[in-house]
Design a protein around this motif. Structure first.
Motif, PDB file in Angstrom:
ATOM      1  N   ILE A 112      29.981 -46.823 -28.454  1.00 13.04           N
ATOM      2  CA  ILE A 112      30.356 -46.973 -27.044  1.00 13.04           C
ATOM      3  C   ILE A 112      30.712 -45.629 -26.420  1.00 13.04           C
ATOM      4  N   VAL A 113      31.521 -44.829 -27.092  1.00 18.71           N
ATOM      5  CA  VAL A 113      31.982 -43.609 -26.424  1.00 18.71           C
ATOM      6  C   VAL A 113      30.920 -42.508 -26.352  1.00 18.71           C
ATOM      7  N   TYR A 114      29.902 -42.576 -27.198  1.00 17.69           N
ATOM      8  CA  TYR A 114      28.824 -41.585 -27.066  1.00 17.69           C
ATOM      9  C   TYR A 114      27.944 -41.868 -25.855  1.00 17.69           C
ATOM     10  N   LEU A 115      27.872 -43.141 -25.495  1.00 20.46           N
ATOM     11  CA  LEU A 115      26.855 -43.576 -24.544  1.00 20.46           C
ATOM     12  C   LEU A 115      26.801 -42.814 -23.209  1.00 20.46           C
ATOM     13  N   PRO A 116      27.941 -42.615 -22.532  1.00 18.09           N
ATOM     14  CA  PRO A 116      27.841 -41.987 -21.209  1.00 18.09           C
ATOM     15  C   PRO A 116      27.222 -40.590 -21.228  1.00 18.09           C
ATOM     16  N   TYR A 117      27.235 -39.948 -22.392  1.00 18.50           N
ATOM     17  CA  TYR A 117      26.630 -38.628 -22.491  1.00 18.50           C
ATOM     18  C   TYR A 117      25.162 -38.664 -22.085  1.00 18.50           C
ATOM     19  N   PHE A 118      24.538 -39.821 -22.281  1.00 19.01           N
ATOM     20  CA  PHE A 118      23.109 -39.919 -22.016  1.00 19.01           C
ATOM     21  C   PHE A 118      22.790 -40.375 -20.594  1.00 19.01           C
ATOM     22  N   PHE A 119      23.814 -40.562 -19.800  1.00 17.73           N
ATOM     23  CA  PHE A 119      23.584 -40.929 -18.405  1.00 17.73           C
ATOM     24  C   PHE A 119      23.317 -39.668 -17.590  1.00 17.73           C
ATOM     25  N   SER A 120      22.445 -39.789 -16.625  1.00 22.38           N
ATOM     26  CA  SER A 120      22.141 -38.619 -15.799  1.00 22.38           C
ATOM     27  C   SER A 120      23.273 -38.370 -14.803  1.00 22.38           C
ATOM     28  N   VAL A 172      23.078 -40.811 -11.925  1.00 30.75           N
ATOM     29  CA  VAL A 172      23.640 -42.122 -12.239  1.00 30.75           C
ATOM     30  C   VAL A 172      25.170 -42.054 -12.248  1.00 30.75           C
ATOM     31  N   PHE A 184      30.869 -37.767 -27.163  1.00 26.66           N
ATOM     32  CA  PHE A 184      29.783 -37.031 -27.793  1.00 26.66           C
ATOM     33  C   PHE A 184      30.273 -35.749 -28.454  1.00 26.66           C
ATOM     34  N   TYR A 226      18.607 -46.030 -27.287  1.00 31.03           N
ATOM     35  CA  TYR A 226      19.861 -45.514 -27.829  1.00 31.03           C
ATOM     36  C   TYR A 226      20.290 -46.083 -29.188  1.00 31.03           C
ATOM     37  N   THR A 285      35.668 -46.694 -21.255  1.00 32.16           N
ATOM     38  CA  THR A 285      34.361 -46.046 -21.241  1.00 32.16           C
ATOM     39  C   THR A 285      33.287 -46.987 -20.728  1.00 32.16           C
ATOM     40  N   ASN A 315      16.691 -37.136 -17.371  1.00 35.57           N
ATOM     41  CA  ASN A 315      17.863 -37.049 -16.514  1.00 35.57           C
ATOM     42  C   ASN A 315      17.840 -35.950 -15.457  1.00 35.57           C
TER      43      ASN A 315
END
Lengths: 314, 291
Positions: free
Chosen positions: A123-131, A134, A188, B273, B27, B209
């Motif tokens: 879960i906590v890594y995920l936002p790293y991959f958002f542009s 976004v 991340f 992912y 998060t 991105n």
């Protein structure tokens, strides 16, 4: 590690014997020449009165005029404002953002339930991959005075009467930006510390447990010293980027109303050189100024940490 | 004494779980809010009724964006930039990382420095922009693919990993008459799946991105990537369909369209992912910071 074989041959022989290695490097070097090193030539317009019609080579040399204009000219108050904002936002980022991944990694390390740990990490890594677009979209939405969930909650709880225009009022900008940065990067960034933690010998913990050390004492005396070299290296890297804030997200989030607190050097360069008045020479001077200071910062921090701790990047 | 410390350890452990749960919720929540809102009616969103799940469930907002030709065009463009860009990047990076990982390479230090220098010293926005113009890469698809081909950090990750591959494998292949290209392809690449997957992911994500440079360099609408399209909808709120009396019917609204577009742009990332997570974790751990 692997045993090293001595190769005592001269350069010519090396080219002959290992020509394939040099061939493999050709694509990279063509790329570096055209896209990394050729732009450095463009930096000379920082010292010229650049005219699009004359081109880089034929524009007139003006020495340090552009820097002088930048630092003391009529627009200099905007430069100094951007300079100050850059430093302040970056310091916020370091003070609040730098320790969090370390703490996260230690918490993950203490988590014995593997499934639970993995789920949280996922879960906590995920936002790293958002542009950045976004992320800006999400921020704009949840902070909107009408439909934003933050304002809705605050109004429903009776803390405020009307929605707050979070993104219009300058005083909120830095906190919003720094929080969004923490949200995006912390998880991340914890990976690297987590990796370092798994390199600490279990024997140390066992010995500490035999001596009756509590978990807290173990963290303080084994875990943290164990990852100190990694922390120092990451810190140097971070300080080196002091003047290099994620301008792409700021460009999306700031408005003329919030320039006062939000405009940083990179966004100032963008407006100066590409958007409003096309002062490419002054904008380039600004960028050069920025890059040189960043370079010095890395160098100095590296020297200091080397002195203090024997760990450094080079 | 021992009893006491194990008690405090237990408390610490519970505390640890609770904090991590809170962090996970914080998060995840913004994304959940966007997801729930994207499936809610425009009027429900407007009166702030959405918190966790859709209110007055509807897919109208998705219908609107999915019927917008510009959305599909930009999606296609992004896939194009991502696919060919990543291939290009990986081609350069793998070859270079292999060569740079070899101790027998002469001037290795200098070459490594030339790569690392690009991390430390950035020429800046304006010189880069002018360089693209001079090379004729303004408003050019090839320019986007080629010009952003190399990220030094990614090469360093790969190089560090290649350095750790046992030398004996390579030496025996040498004796069997294999050359460097063959050794790279037959030995190094299969052994380095984790770091290759990681670096591929990093390149692909940065292609997916990126908006700033395409926004600046690309002028034609039919070459725009998804993020620039998104930016127009989210930041400028200026897509054609966003005006003209939508609020009257209130099934969808400019806001729900923004939410739906955000979610639609996240779909590929969310899909890829979970599959790639174990790889990048491993890849970073092995290749990231190395003293």
């Amino acid at each position: 590690m692997v045993s090293k074989r001595k190769h005592s041959i001269n350069v010519g022989e090396s080219f002959k014997k290992d020509w394939q290695l040099y061939v493999m490097l050709i694509p990279l070097f063509i790329w570096l020449v055209y896209f990394a090193y050729k732009p450095l030539y463009g930096l000379i317009i920082a010292f010229k009165d650049y005219s699009v019609f004359k081109g880089i080579a034929d524009s007139k040399w003006v020495g340090l005029e552009n820097f002088k204009y930048l630092l003391t000219g009529p627009g200099s108050v905007y430069f100094w404002r951007a300079f100050k904002n850059t430093i302040v936002i970056s310091l916020y980022n370091i003070i609040f953002g730098f320790p969090i991944p370390i703490i996260l990694a230690i918490m993950f390390n203490e988590m014995k339930n593997k499934f639970f740990r993995k789920s949280v990490q996922t879960i906590v890594y995920l936002p790293y991959f958002f542009s950045d677009v976004v992320i800006a979209g999400i921020i704009i939405s949840i902070l909107s005075p009408n439909i934003g969930v933050i304002n809705n909650i605050l109004v429903n709880l009776g803390i405020i009467n009307d929605g707050i225009y979070f993104l219009v009022e300058p005083k909120y900008f830095r906190s919003i930006f720094v929080l969004s940065d923490i949200w995006k990067e912390s998880g991340f960034n914890s990976i690297i510390y987590f990796a370092a933690l798994s390199g600490i010998s279990p024997i140390l913990y066992e010995a500490a447990r035999m001596d009756g050390a509590s978990k807290f004492q173990q963290i303080k005396n084994i875990t943290i010293p164990g990852i100190m070299p990694t922390i120092i290296i990451m810190f140097i890297l971070r300080v080196g980027k002091l003047l290099n804030i994620g301008y792409e997200r700021i460009l999306l989030l700031y408005t003329p109303q919030t320039y006062e607190k939000a405009d940083i050097i990179s966004t100032y360069i963008y407006r100066l050189g590409l958007k409003e008045n096309g002062m490419m020479d002054v904008a380039t001077a600004t960028g050069l100024f920025n890059s040189i200071i960043a370079f010095i910062l890395v160098y100095v921090t590296n020297r200091i940490t080397r002195k203090l701790s024997d760990t450094g990047l080079w | 004494m021992k009893k006491h410390s194990s008690n405090s350890d237990k408390i610490l452990n519970i505390f640890n779980h609770i904090i991590l749960i809170i962090i996970s919720i914080c998060t995840l929540y913004p994304t959940i809010f966007v997801l729930a809102s994207s499936f809610s009616s425009g009027s429900a969103v407007a009166r702030g009724a959405v918190y966790l799940w859709p209110v007055e469930f509807t897919v109208e907002a998705y219908k609107v964006i999915l019927s917008d030709i510009e959305f599909w065009m930009s999606y296609g463009n992004t896939l194009f930039y991502m696919l060919f860009g990543t291939l290009f990047s990986m081609f350069i990076s793998i070859l270079a990382a292999y060569a740079l990982s070899k101790k027998r390479l002469r001037f290795r230090k200098l070459f490594n420095f030339m790569v690392a220098f690009t991390i430390w010293f950035d020429p800046g926005i304006i010189p880069k922009y002018m360089n693209f113009k001079e090379l004729g890469f303004e408003n050019n698809r090839i320019g986007i693919i080629v010009g952003f081909g190399v990220l030094a950090f990614n090469i360093i990750i790969l190089r560090n990993y290649f350095e750790g591959v046992p030398k004996s494998l390579e030496e025996s292949a040498y004796i069997d008459g294999a050359n460097d290209f063959k050794i790279l392809y037959k030995i190094y690449m299969p052994l380095s799946k984790a770091s290759i997957a990681t670096v591929t992911l990093f390149y692909a994500i940065s292609r997916w991105n990126g908006y700033f440079w395409t926004m600046i360099l690309i002028k034609d609408l039919d070459k725009m990537p998804l993020q620039v399209y998104l930016r127009r909808i989210i930041v400028e709120r200026d897509a054609l369909m966003l005006d003209s009396g939508i609020l009257a019917n209130a099934v969808y609204s400019p806001d729900t369209i923004i939410f739906a577009t955000i979610i639609a742009s996240l779909v590929p990332i969310i899909i890829i992912y979970p599959f790639i997570q174990k790889y990048f974790e491993k890849g970073i751990m092995l290749g990231g910071v190395k003293e």
